[in-house]
Write a protein that holds these residues in place. Structure first.
Motif: not given
Ligand SMILES: [Zn+2]
Length: 217
Positions: A44-48, A69-71, A100-106
């Protein structure tokens, strides 16, 4: 609260967490001390905001995790490839999940024409995914909708990248696992969406070019 206090609080929280679990959940310590036999490998993404165990409702020992970042599953990323190799060859995971996730900064950064310095090569691999699906994505006029769709497409494409690995192909043909799945987590309502990655169909489709189970003579 100062930075130092925030830092120190972690150890205090850890101590309280241990005390609480000793009373409420003593089997947790047996789980932690036991060998791991997870059925799932989660990439997955590193998003906290996206926390795999919480999102999936799994206990320690039940999911093997890799995040970046961005899986992404890039063909020269030794870290991701090592995790997949270990997961397949030694842990014998039944499912590899790209989340993945919506709102992904990457993903958002990859959609902007900006110089992100050291991040550029990483973002380029995400931009390469955009290029593969440029027609579909460009046809979506609403930028928020296009961004959300790109999150889904990138997740799907990383599932395909997992299928390109020899150890995944060999294990699946021999054992019937791992299967590969693609999910998107919605940070607005904390819901997981299954993209219904067509595992068998995609494997058959990419076989002509990416089947690498043969032996080099
Ligand atoms: Zn992300």
């Amino acid at each position: 609260m100062s930075d130092q206090e925030k830092y120190d609080q972690i150890f205090e929280s850890n101590r309280k967490w241990i005390e609480k679990n000793k009373v409420d959940n003593p089997e947790l310590f047996e789980l932690l001390a036991a060998e791991q036999h997870p059925d799932f490998l989660y990439i997955g993404c590193s998003d906290s905001r996206v926390h795999p165990n919480q999102v999936m409702g799994l206990k320690p020992g039940e999911v093997f995790i890799h995040r970046n970042i961005a899986n992404m599953v890039n063909s020269i990323d030794l870290s991701a490839l090592s995790v997949i190799n270990y997961g397949v060859e030694y842990l014998k995971v039944r499912y590899i999940i790209i989340c993945g996730h919506y709102g992904c900064g990457g993903i958002q950064a990859a959609m902007q024409n900006l110089d992100y310095g050291i991040l550029n090569p990483w973002l380029r691999s995400i931009r390469d995914v955009y290029r593969l699906h440029q027609k579909e994505l460009n046809a979506i006029e609403d930028m928020e909708a296009r961004y959300r769709r790109f999150v889904e497409i990138n997740t799907y494409e990383q599932c395909r990248n997992v299928l390109k690995m020899a150890e995944v192909q060999k294990s699946y043909y021999k054992n019937g696992y791992p299967k590969v799945a693609g999910w998107v987590f919605d940070i607005e309502d904390a819901r997981l969406h299954d993209l219904h990655f067509d595992f068998e169909g995609e494997l058959a489709k990419i076989k002509e070019i990416y089947d690498i189970t043969g032996k080099v003579e």
